[in-house]
Design a protein around this motif. Structure first.
Motif, PDB file in Angstrom:
ATOM      1  N   THR A 139       0.873  -1.172   0.000  1.00 21.57           N
ATOM      2  CA  THR A 139       0.000   0.000   0.000  1.00 21.57           C
ATOM      3  C   THR A 139       0.909   1.221   0.000  1.00 21.57           C
ATOM      4  OG1 THR A 139      -0.004  -0.074   2.396  1.00 21.57           O
ATOM      5  CG2 THR A 139      -1.943  -0.976   1.314  1.00 21.57           C
ATOM      6  N   PHE A 140       0.340   2.385  -0.345  1.00 24.29           N
ATOM      7  CA  PHE A 140       1.202   3.566  -0.430  1.00 24.29           C
ATOM      8  C   PHE A 140       1.280   4.249   0.933  1.00 24.29           C
ATOM      9  CE2 PHE A 140       2.976   7.536  -1.962  1.00 24.29           C
ATOM     10  CZ  PHE A 140       3.940   7.030  -2.803  1.00 24.29           C
ATOM     11  N   ASP A 141       1.880   3.561   1.875  1.00 21.04           N
ATOM     12  CA  ASP A 141       2.094   4.190   3.172  1.00 21.04           C
ATOM     13  C   ASP A 141       3.568   4.083   3.505  1.00 21.04           C
ATOM     14  OD1 ASP A 141       2.658   1.813   4.936  1.00 21.04           O
ATOM     15  OD2 ASP A 141       0.733   1.245   4.112  1.00 21.04           O
ATOM     16  N   SER A 142       3.943   4.901   4.460  1.00 14.82           N
ATOM     17  CA  SER A 142       5.356   5.070   4.742  1.00 14.82           C
ATOM     18  C   SER A 142       6.075   3.748   5.046  1.00 14.82           C
ATOM     19  CB  SER A 142       5.445   6.066   5.887  1.00 14.82           C
ATOM     20  OG  SER A 142       6.439   5.738   6.765  1.00 14.82           O
ATOM     21  N   GLU A 143       5.489   2.915   5.897  1.00 18.58           N
ATOM     22  CA  GLU A 143       6.218   1.704   6.280  1.00 18.58           C
ATOM     23  C   GLU A 143       6.319   0.726   5.119  1.00 18.58           C
ATOM     24  OE1 GLU A 143       8.326   1.520   8.891  1.00 18.58           O
ATOM     25  OE2 GLU A 143       7.558   3.546   9.033  1.00 18.58           O
ATOM     26  N   SER A 144       5.249   0.597   4.308  1.00 18.36           N
ATOM     27  CA  SER A 144       5.330  -0.336   3.167  1.00 18.36           C
ATOM     28  C   SER A 144       6.403   0.131   2.188  1.00 18.36           C
ATOM     29  CB  SER A 144       4.004  -0.410   2.417  1.00 18.36           C
ATOM     30  OG  SER A 144       2.970  -0.634   3.301  1.00 18.36           O
ATOM     31  N   ILE A 145       6.474   1.432   1.951  1.00 18.10           N
ATOM     32  CA  ILE A 145       7.468   1.943   1.003  1.00 18.10           C
ATOM     33  C   ILE A 145       8.870   1.738   1.575  1.00 18.10           C
ATOM     34  CG2 ILE A 145       8.334   4.042  -0.134  1.00 18.10           C
ATOM     35  CD1 ILE A 145       5.367   4.979  -0.164  1.00 18.10           C
ATOM     36  N   ARG A 146       9.018   2.059   2.857  1.00 21.43           N
ATOM     37  CA  ARG A 146      10.352   1.938   3.445  1.00 21.43           C
ATOM     38  C   ARG A 146      10.763   0.470   3.609  1.00 21.43           C
ATOM     39  NH1 ARG A 146      11.501   6.483   7.742  1.00 21.43           N
ATOM     40  NH2 ARG A 146      10.178   5.261   9.094  1.00 21.43           N
ATOM     41  N   ASP A 147       9.783  -0.431   3.736  1.00 19.80           N
ATOM     42  CA  ASP A 147      10.119  -1.867   3.745  1.00 19.80           C
ATOM     43  C   ASP A 147      10.747  -2.254   2.411  1.00 19.80           C
ATOM     44  OD1 ASP A 147       9.044  -2.245   6.242  1.00 19.80           O
ATOM     45  OD2 ASP A 147       7.157  -3.113   5.539  1.00 19.80           O
ATOM     46  N   GLU A 148      10.144  -1.766   1.319  1.00 22.63           N
ATOM     47  CA  GLU A 148      10.654  -2.139  -0.011  1.00 22.63           C
ATOM     48  C   GLU A 148      12.031  -1.520  -0.267  1.00 22.63           C
ATOM     49  OE1 GLU A 148       9.383  -4.492  -1.552  1.00 22.63           O
ATOM     50  OE2 GLU A 148       7.495  -4.556  -0.442  1.00 22.63           O
ATOM     51  N   ILE A 149      12.221  -0.294   0.219  1.00 25.87           N
ATOM     52  CA  ILE A 149      13.538   0.349   0.054  1.00 25.87           C
ATOM     53  C   ILE A 149      14.596  -0.480   0.792  1.00 25.87           C
ATOM     54  CG2 ILE A 149      14.892   2.406   0.706  1.00 25.87           C
ATOM     55  CD1 ILE A 149      12.415   4.079   0.100  1.00 25.87           C
ATOM     56  N   ALA A 150      14.268  -0.876   2.010  1.00 34.37           N
ATOM     57  CA  ALA A 150      15.231  -1.652   2.796  1.00 34.37           C
ATOM     58  C   ALA A 150      15.517  -2.994   2.113  1.00 34.37           C
ATOM     59  CB  ALA A 150      14.686  -1.872   4.209  1.00 34.37           C
ATOM     60  N   MET A 171       6.881  18.237   9.644  1.00 32.12           N
ATOM     61  CA  MET A 171       5.881  18.871  10.523  1.00 32.12           C
ATOM     62  C   MET A 171       4.589  18.067  10.538  1.00 32.12           C
ATOM     63  SD  MET A 171       6.363  22.954  10.001  1.00 32.12           S
ATOM     64  CE  MET A 171       6.569  22.978   8.248  1.00 32.12           C
ATOM     65  N   LEU A 172       4.306  17.397   9.410  1.00 30.33           N
ATOM     66  CA  LEU A 172       3.083  16.580   9.345  1.00 30.33           C
ATOM     67  C   LEU A 172       3.284  15.216  10.018  1.00 30.33           C
ATOM     68  CD1 LEU A 172       2.128  17.242   5.615  1.00 30.33           C
ATOM     69  CD2 LEU A 172       0.683  17.792   7.574  1.00 30.33           C
ATOM     70  N   GLY A 173       4.556  14.864  10.240  1.00 21.57           N
ATOM     71  CA  GLY A 173       4.842  13.554  10.835  1.00 21.57           C
ATOM     72  C   GLY A 173       4.812  12.441   9.803  1.00 21.57           C
ATOM     73  N   ASP A 174       4.976  12.800   8.527  1.00 22.01           N
ATOM     74  CA  ASP A 174       5.003  11.780   7.473  1.00 22.01           C
ATOM     75  C   ASP A 174       6.466  11.443   7.185  1.00 22.01           C
ATOM     76  OD1 ASP A 174       5.029  10.314   5.180  1.00 22.01           O
ATOM     77  OD2 ASP A 174       3.617  11.570   4.082  1.00 22.01           O
ATOM     78  N   ASN A 175       6.879  10.223   7.545  1.00 18.70           N
ATOM     79  CA  ASN A 175       8.313   9.917   7.387  1.00 18.70           C
ATOM     80  C   ASN A 175       8.634   9.113   6.131  1.00 18.70           C
ATOM     81  OD1 ASN A 175       7.225   7.577   8.303  1.00 18.70           O
ATOM     82  ND2 ASN A 175       8.221   7.615  10.303  1.00 18.70           N
ATOM     83  N   THR A 176       7.704   9.040   5.179  1.00 15.51           N
ATOM     84  CA  THR A 176       7.929   8.252   3.950  1.00 15.51           C
ATOM     85  C   THR A 176       9.242   8.631   3.264  1.00 15.51           C
ATOM     86  OG1 THR A 176       5.548   8.374   3.625  1.00 15.51           O
ATOM     87  CG2 THR A 176       6.853   7.565   1.765  1.00 15.51           C
ATOM     88  N   LEU A 177       9.519   9.925   3.160  1.00 18.12           N
ATOM     89  CA  LEU A 177      10.686  10.357   2.390  1.00 18.12           C
ATOM     90  C   LEU A 177      11.923  10.545   3.274  1.00 18.12           C
ATOM     91  CD1 LEU A 177       8.924  12.893  -0.020  1.00 18.12           C
ATOM     92  CD2 LEU A 177       9.598  10.545  -0.504  1.00 18.12           C
ATOM     93  N   PHE A 178      11.911   9.926   4.436  1.00 17.76           N
ATOM     94  CA  PHE A 178      13.089   9.990   5.312  1.00 17.76           C
ATOM     95  C   PHE A 178      13.651   8.574   5.436  1.00 17.76           C
ATOM     96  CE2 PHE A 178      10.551  13.639   6.270  1.00 17.76           C
ATOM     97  CZ  PHE A 178      11.472  14.658   6.476  1.00 17.76           C
TER      98      PHE A 178
END
Ligand SMILES: NC(=O)C1=CN([C@@H]2O[C@H](COP(=O)(O)OP(=O)(O)OC[C@H]3O[C@@H](n4cnc5c(N)ncnc54)[C@H](OP(=O)(O)O)[C@@H]3O)[C@@H](O)[C@H]2O)C=CC1
Ligand SMILES: O=C1O[C@H](COP(=O)(O)O)[C@@H](O)[C@H](O)[C@H]1O
Length: 487
Positions: A262-273, A424-431
């Motif tokens: 899904t397009f949420d921060s943890e799913s994206i960061r799982d794939e990056i890792a 500021m929004l607390g969205d860490n997808t791009l971090f």
């Protein structure tokens, strides 16, 4: 568009270069576009002797000088600056953080902002342990009123695997992983985010995006400038740490990752890792054959650089990803300072058609490539072969271009605008997440160790402004760089 919750943004190192050139102009820009929280305060924290008023003046001058492509509106700027504060403390001394606590109370009384604080460590990396520890001692790392705490950490995030893990484990004693925002400004760039949309919103590309159709992937980031006034930092880092370990491996991960569930921060960061974990480790003989390093002539005379420095200002490397999608496809990363041109781009080169029926020329052996350009213009070009008009069947390579300017005349936001807003929004997808940082350190560390052993042996030198050595297959792929067609 969602607006961030009301909060205080506390910038450590507020007197420094990053705060001056990037952070304050980006915050002003967000404010002028109505994207800052309804109630907010920016608190600069440094040792330099400012007070609220003199820091406002300094910040205003910097915003005027460094705002990209426009002049600030005086009224909006004054309104922004009225929300800016400053605290001069000895940031090395834990006891002085009690004064910081008092300053927060004072600001909150004036502004009615709830107990939400975003810390930004725009300081030298050796402060990444000192500041969080001192925040904890002063009881500032957790809210007692149900508010939030977040902390932005600038790169370089460590010096090697061990030091990055040390910093992480220290930070994780004080903040939760989801409160730590490891900034990588490349991920704030519009075209970089567009890689995900290009890949996962379009059926046509994704079906070709694998070892069966792609011949190679090249990520290139070259700069014309040398190390300028950053010799002291750069000499201990070099191109591999400064650009490859962070920005360029993250770019590679965006290009190579699987589709997130899904397009949420943890799913994206799982794939990056996952993709960073699949990088094929380089042996000493791979490094010898597939990693080229070079230093520009005159580098050792730069301020802050040691006389016999073996630090690379250029690196070109070839490597592989060991997974089903990419097995056998070479990835190239090339980056350097003092190069002939400033460009950042990703070239996806597709395999050639199975039979060469026509005469004529395409770049390298194939007519097809997709170039995702981050700099100078943010654009995407698809190359293919077409018939030269007239008699016969001669092929010529042409490009189909998408340029951001064509869909919106508006200026593109600076990467820091996007990343500060997300923070500021607390969205860490791009971090960058802790594990992906470790995987990329694990990948580059054998190279660093090998070079340490070699010293200056096999270190090429190049004239400023002259392209250093590169792999032969990349020279061949570039034989006929296509000029944009005239309209
Ligand atoms: N500048 C840039 O474009 C980029 C910077 N970064 C990273 O951001 C961070 C800040 O960089 P930059 O602004 O260029 O650095 P600067 O040296 O210009 O600024 C750092 C600031 O940190 C403060 N500081 C606090 N404690 C210390 C200390 N113990 N020793 C020295 N300074 C201290 C200093 O302010 P004072 O003396 O007033 O306390 C100084 O103004 C670094 O980690 C850098 O790698 C990352 C990407 C780009
Ligand atoms: O983080 C860094 O990035 C810049 C290049 O960034 P860009 O957005 O101009 O491509 C690089 O010059 C610097 O050495 C490095 O620390």
């Amino acid at each position: 568009m969602e607006r961030p919750k009301n909060q205080i943004l506390a910038i450590f190192g507020a007197s420094g270069d990053l705060a001056k050139r990037k952070l304050m102009p980006s915050l002003y820009e967000l404010f002028s576009r109505g994207m800052m929280p309804e109630k907010f305060a920016v608190l600069g924290v440094s040792r330099t002797n400012f007070d609220d008023e003199s820091f406002r003046k300094y910040a205003g001058e910097n915003i005027r000088s460094f705002l990209k492509d426009k002049e600030p509106d005086s009224e909006i700027l004054d309104s922004f600056l009225s929300r800016v504060f400053y605290l001069c403390i000895d940031t090395l001394n834990e006891d002085s953080y009690f004064r910081l606590r008092e300053k927060f109370v004072e600001i909150r009384e004036k502004t009615e902002i709830p107990d939400n604080i975003l810390f930004d460590l725009a300081t030298p990396p050796d402060m990444y342990r000192i500041i969080p520890r001192a925040l904890k001692k002063a009881g500032l790392n957790k809210s007692k009123e149900g508010g939030f705490r977040r902390i932005i950490v600038e790169k370089p995030f460590g010096f090697d695997l061990e030091s990055s893990q040390d910093i992480n484990s220290e930070l994780l004693k004080i903040f939760e992983e989801n409160e730590i925002l490891r900034i990588d400004h490349y991920l704030g760039k519009e075209t970089v985010q567009n890689i995900l949309v290009l890949r996962f919103a379009n059926g046509i590309f994704e079906s070709l995006w694998n070892r069966n159709f792609i011949d190679s992937v090249e990520i290139r980031a070259s700069e014309t400038l040398g190390v300028e006034n950053r010799g002291g930092y750069y000499d201990g880092a070099g191109a591999l740490r400064d650009m490859v370990q962070s920005h360029l491996l993250q770019l590679m991960a965006f290009v190579a990752m699987e589709a997130p569930a899904t397009f949420d921060s943890e799913s994206i960061r799982d794939e990056i890792a996952k993709v960073l974990r699949s990088l094929k480790p380089l042996s000493d003989s791979d490094i010898k054959a597939d990693v080229i390093r070079a230093q520009y002539l005159g580098y050792a005379r730069e301020k802050g650089v040691s006389e016999n420095s073996s630090t690379e200002t250029y690196v070109a490397m070839k490597f592989f990803i060991e997974n089903w999608r990419w097995g056998g496809v070479p990835f190239y990363i090339i980056t350097g300072k003092a190069m002939p041109e400033k460009t950042s781009e990703i070239a996806i080169r597709f395999k050639a058609a199975p039979q060469k029926l026509f005469k004529g020329q395409c770049c390298g052996s194939s007519c097809n490539s997709l170039t995702i350009r981050i700099y100078p213009d943010e654009s995407i070009s698809l190359m293919f072969g077409l018939k030269v008009p007239g008699a016969g069947f001669e092929v010529r390579q042409v490009n189909m271009d998408f340029n951001y300017k064509s869909i919106s005349p508006k200026r593109l936001p600076d990467a820091y605008e996007r990343l500060l807003l997300d923070a500021m929004l607390g969205d860490n997808t791009l971090f960058a997440r802790n594990d992906s940082q470790s995987y990329s350190w694990k990948f580059v560390e054998p190279i660093l160790n090998f070079w340490r052993m070699e010293g200056r042996e096999n270190l090429h030198v190049y004239e400023k402004g002259v392209f250093p050595p590169v792999f032969k297959e990349l020279r061949d792929a570039d034989v006929c760089k296509i000029e944009p067609t005239e309209s």
